[in-house]
Design a protein around this motif. Structure first.
Motif, PDB file in Angstrom:
ATOM      1  N   VAL A  37       5.850  11.804   0.982  1.00 48.85           N
ATOM      2  CA  VAL A  37       4.755  12.767   0.914  1.00 48.85           C
ATOM      3  C   VAL A  37       5.290  13.985   0.173  1.00 48.85           C
ATOM      4  N   TYR A  89      -1.600   8.102 -10.152  1.00 45.00           N
ATOM      5  CA  TYR A  89      -2.025   9.246  -9.326  1.00 45.00           C
ATOM      6  C   TYR A  89      -3.434   9.045  -8.763  1.00 45.00           C
ATOM      7  N   ALA A 136       8.915   5.782  -0.131  1.00 47.03           N
ATOM      8  CA  ALA A 136       7.641   6.495  -0.246  1.00 47.03           C
ATOM      9  C   ALA A 136       7.836   7.904   0.298  1.00 47.03           C
ATOM     10  N   GLY A 193      -2.313   7.947   1.773  1.00 47.25           N
ATOM     11  CA  GLY A 193      -2.034   8.695   0.553  1.00 47.25           C
ATOM     12  C   GLY A 193      -3.076   9.747   0.222  1.00 47.25           C
ATOM     13  N   HIS A 209       0.086   3.952  -2.888  1.00 44.13           N
ATOM     14  CA  HIS A 209      -0.249   5.340  -2.578  1.00 44.13           C
ATOM     15  C   HIS A 209       0.863   6.343  -2.883  1.00 44.13           C
ATOM     16  N   PHE A 210       2.118   5.913  -2.775  1.00 45.49           N
ATOM     17  CA  PHE A 210       3.196   6.899  -2.803  1.00 45.49           C
ATOM     18  C   PHE A 210       4.281   6.653  -3.851  1.00 45.49           C
ATOM     19  N   TYR A 236       0.808  -1.216   0.000  1.00 47.41           N
ATOM     20  CA  TYR A 236       0.000   0.000   0.000  1.00 47.41           C
ATOM     21  C   TYR A 236       0.843   1.269   0.000  1.00 47.41           C
ATOM     22  N   LEU A 237       2.037   1.214   0.578  1.00 47.61           N
ATOM     23  CA  LEU A 237       2.956   2.350   0.435  1.00 47.61           C
ATOM     24  C   LEU A 237       3.296   2.532  -1.045  1.00 47.61           C
ATOM     25  N   THR A 271      -4.660   8.502  -5.682  1.00 49.26           N
ATOM     26  CA  THR A 271      -5.036   9.263  -4.490  1.00 49.26           C
ATOM     27  C   THR A 271      -5.178  10.748  -4.796  1.00 49.26           C
ATOM     28  N   GLU A 277      -3.181  14.069   0.324  1.00 52.64           N
ATOM     29  CA  GLU A 277      -3.616  14.833  -0.853  1.00 52.64           C
ATOM     30  C   GLU A 277      -4.791  15.740  -0.517  1.00 52.64           C
TER      31      GLU A 277
END
Length: 310
Positions: A173, A84, A171, A121, A65-66, A61-62, A86, A125
């Motif tokens: 942010v 993209y 990952a 994620g 999402h990232f 999932y990391l 998320t 956003e």
């Protein structure tokens, strides 16, 4: 005691979110020590929610999402429109949430809930536009990973290349996102607390068909979303008995010889209290290994809560 967001009071909104977190923490602490959570709100896997309390699930999932687009899909002829995910969900929320376009300050700071947030994620956003975002997931390991992303902004994960061969990635942010706007908590989407403050936006992405009590969740949306607020319901309708007893599926079966479709059932449940203001297809891509992917296409339905906006 119900929580009410005071109009024009940004600090009060922050305090209310913190109070909610404290209440949820007290609720979660009642779980027996060492008990593994048996429900999750995220994956499309069919093996049950306990699969999410693993490093493998967190890594997947990391990545989902990232991961940088070139790492997630390193092929020129791949389905680029599914990247993209998320960010596209958050943009959908921003586009339809009227509270974000109130420049008088009379309605207070908008608050968004990312329900079934996984590793966070979409929560981050959402923080591009929303001053206050709360992410909730039933999986403790997912929430722990989301908290790590909040505190550090980065987290290493492993991606399967082939068989037992793995590659490490990081990952991240995006640096321009204010991570302090986001809070994370472990919680149950089927039993949201009565003290949850009325929301301007509730995002439920790939959540509905992973709930043991999907009808309970939909019914709770009536009271948890402010008049004028939006429910952004995104789902591939992948009903599986491992997640939801078939007697509680909202669609995907036959009744009296006729197919029952989830979107039609959701419309019957929500339309007395919500107006359907938009719907679209939202593709997504999950990498299993370097040469195998899951391509999915969820249906997004944006529901606006009826009633007088105050």
């Amino acid at each position: 005691m119900s929580l009410v967001l005071a109009a024009g009071a940004g600090a009060a909104a922050t305090a209310l979110v913190q109070q909610l977190i404290q209440r949820l923490q007290r609720k979660s602490s009642s779980t027996k020590d060492g008990e593994i959570q048996e429900r999750s709100t995220t994956s499309s896997a069919g093996g049950g929610a306990a699969a999410y309390e693993t490093k493998k699930a967190v890594d997947e999932y990391l990545q989902f999402h990232f991961a940088a687009p070139e790492d997630l899909l390193p092929y020129a002829n791949g389905p680029k429109d599914a990247l993209y995910f998320t960010a596209r969900l958050a943009a959908l929320c921003e586009r339809h949430c009227e509270a974000l376009h109130d420049f008088t300050g009379e309605r207070g700071d908008p608050v968004a809930l990312d329900l079934g947030c996984a590793v966070g994620g979409a929560s981050f956003e959402l923080a591009r536009a929303f001053p206050h975002v709360l992410g909730i997931d039933y999986s403790k390991h997912f929430v722990d990973a989301a908290e790590l992303m909040k505190s550090q902004g980065v987290c290493e994960f492993e991606s399967v290349v082939e068989g037992d061969i793995k590659q490490k990635f990081v990952a991240r942010v995006p640096a321009e996102i204010d991570r302090s706007r986001v809070r994370f908590m472990q919680g149950d989407a089927c039993a949201l607390p009565a003290t949850l403050a009325p929301l301007d936006c509730l995002l439920a992405a790939n959540l509905l068909c992973r709930l043991p009590e999907p009808m309970a969740f939909l019914e709770r949306c009536r009271s948890v979303i402010k008049p004028g607020g939006v429910l952004v319901l995104v789902s591939p309708y992948s009903w599986l008995k491992g997640w939801t007893d078939k007697s509680k599926w909202l669609g995907g079966y036959y009744k009296d010889g006729k197919p029952v479709r989830t979107a039609e059932m959701v419309t019957c449940v929500l339309s007395p209290d919500f107006d359907l203001v938009a719907q679209e297809d939202v593709p997504f891509l999950i990498r299993e290994h370097a040469r195998k992917f899951q391509w999915g296409c969820s249906q997004a339905m944006v529901w606006k809560r009826k009633g007088k906006v105050v």
